[in-house]
Design an enzyme around this catalytic site. Structure first.
Site, PDB file in Angstrom:
ATOM      1  N   HIS A   1      -1.291   0.978  -9.594  1.00 36.55           N
ATOM      2  CA  HIS A   1      -1.942  -0.036  -8.470  1.00 36.55           C
ATOM      3  C   HIS A   1      -2.815  -1.087  -9.200  1.00 36.55           C
ATOM      4  CE1 HIS A   1      -3.984  -0.350  -4.181  1.00 36.55           C
ATOM      5  NE2 HIS A   1      -3.863  -1.556  -4.842  1.00 36.55           N
TER       6      HIS A   1
ATOM      7  N   ARG B   1       1.029  -1.161   0.002  1.00 36.22           N
ATOM      8  CA  ARG B   1       0.037   0.031  -0.144  1.00 36.22           C
ATOM      9  C   ARG B   1       1.096   1.222  -0.090  1.00 36.22           C
ATOM     10  NH1 ARG B   1      -3.535  -2.541  -1.343  1.00 36.22           N
ATOM     11  NH2 ARG B   1      -5.724  -2.817  -0.593  1.00 36.22           N
TER      12      ARG B   1
END
Ligand code: NDP
Ligand code: OXD
Length: 321
Positions: free
Chosen positions: A284, A236
């Site tokens: 992502h 993350r």
């Protein structure tokens, strides 16, 4: 009609996050159960038993007092746990072979890209330079994996299979075949000292936020046949301090980085990471979420619950993952 409605609270994005596509998939795998896309003004909140969500608006599930379980449609639950009004029912995260396999592909792709000096080869090609580069053996390179859960263990197994040495770090003590395992903050320095290519597959929690910072990078092994240590972060963005990454790339503390996740997403145009010559940016999607595989997984979990069996891959709210 099976009793108990399943509601979907999904923030759209790429094709795979099209709410309509999830609605179709869930309707087809949930055998007669009513599936509703939120917001739905016709919905009686008391008929809702299950929710499947991806980054829902805070409060989106608060009205469902008969909810039995929440299914997070990804592996990481950091966004979901940020909602203080979330009903206190079990949260199930995704752990499916399809997603795991995709993440392992990503990790292996980028470890090999750095190991086999793809950056330098591309530069040579652009300049029409025929320049064979020394090739260190994979057996001389140690990949350190932060986070030895579902994803970390699978990536470690495949990296081992192609010859890399692997070390892993987790919260609890582990024994994983062929991987030297470290755990807890006290063993982090020993793990880092051995690591040449650092792969981060940690969840974002209060303990892990900003763990990828200068102080950590300075502890990485500097005896790598590749030169300076390399970072690959697909966990993350909140795990990393981007200013430290840029500073460490510029002063040689880090040799290169692959980043799939960022402090702000989409990565703002003004970020120096976009054009940094030592950085690979991916948007992502290290491991894309496949509605076909994941709707089947959720439907199976509901069947388990209704048969009196325990849910699998339940999130520990206190730990945050
Ligand atoms: P798991 O929960 O299976 O594994 C998490 C691992 O991190 C575990 O080994 C855990 O230790 C370790 N860990 C957590 N907190 C700490 C800590 N404070 N100190 C040391 N170790 C810690 O998760 P997954 O492997 O399924 O997924 C990992 C993350 O990958 C997700 O949370 C998500 O953020 C990210 N992800 C990113 C994707 C992308 O496309 N970029 C796609 C999918 C996931 P222990 O085993 O002891 O509990
Ligand atoms: C994630 C996922 O957690 O896509 O990022 O599963």
């Amino acid at each position: 009609m099976t009793t108990g409605t399943l509601v979907l609270a999904i923030q759209g994005g790429s094709d795979n996050w099209s709410p309509q596509r999830w609605l179709e998939r869930f309707t087809s795998v949930c055998a007669g159960r009513r599936v509703a896309l939120l917001p739905d003004p016709e919905l009686d909140p008391d008929e809702v038993r299950y929710a499947a969500t991806w980054i829902p608006q805070p409060g989106a599930l608060a009205a469902f007092r008969n909810l039995r379980a929440i299914f997070n449609l990804g592996a990481g639950v950091d966004a979901l746990l940020g909602d203080a009004s979330l009903p206190q029912v079990p949260i199930v995260r995704v752990a499916v072979d399809d997603l795991t396999g995709r993440m392992t592909e990503y990790v292996v792709l980028h470890v090999l890209a750095h190991h086999r000096r793809l950056f330098a080869l591309r530069e040579d090609q652009a300049r029409k330079l025929w320049r064979p580069r020394a090739q260190p053996a994979a057996t001389a390179v140690t990949v350190g994996i932060l986070g030895m859960g579902t994803l970390g263990q699978d990536a470690a197994a495949v990296l081992r299979r192609i010859g890399f040495r692997a070390v892993g770090w987790s919260q609890s003590t582990k024994a994983v075949d062929g991987v030297e395992c470290f755990s807890g903050p006290e063993q982090l320095p020993a793990f880092l000292r051995r690591t040449h290519i650092l792969v981060c597959l940690l969840p974002l929690t209060p303990e892990t936020r900003h763990i990828l910072n200068r102080a950590l990078f300075e502890q990485l092994g500097r005896d790598s046949p590749l030169g300076a240590p390399v970072l690959v972060n697909a966990g993350r963005g909140g795990l990393q301090v981007e200013a430290d990454i840029v500073g460490c790339l510029d002063d040689g503390t880090l040799g290169a980085a692959t980043l799939d996740v960022f402090e702000r997403e989409p990565l703002p145009p003004e970020s120096p990471l976009w054009s940094h010559p030592k950085v690979i940016v991916t948007p992502h999607n290290a491991a894309d979420t496949d509605p076909d595989a994941i709707s089947v997984y959720v439907a199976e979990q509901i069947t388990r619950l209704e048969a009196g069996l325990p849910l699998q891959n339940v999130v520990d709210r206190a730990r945050g993952y």
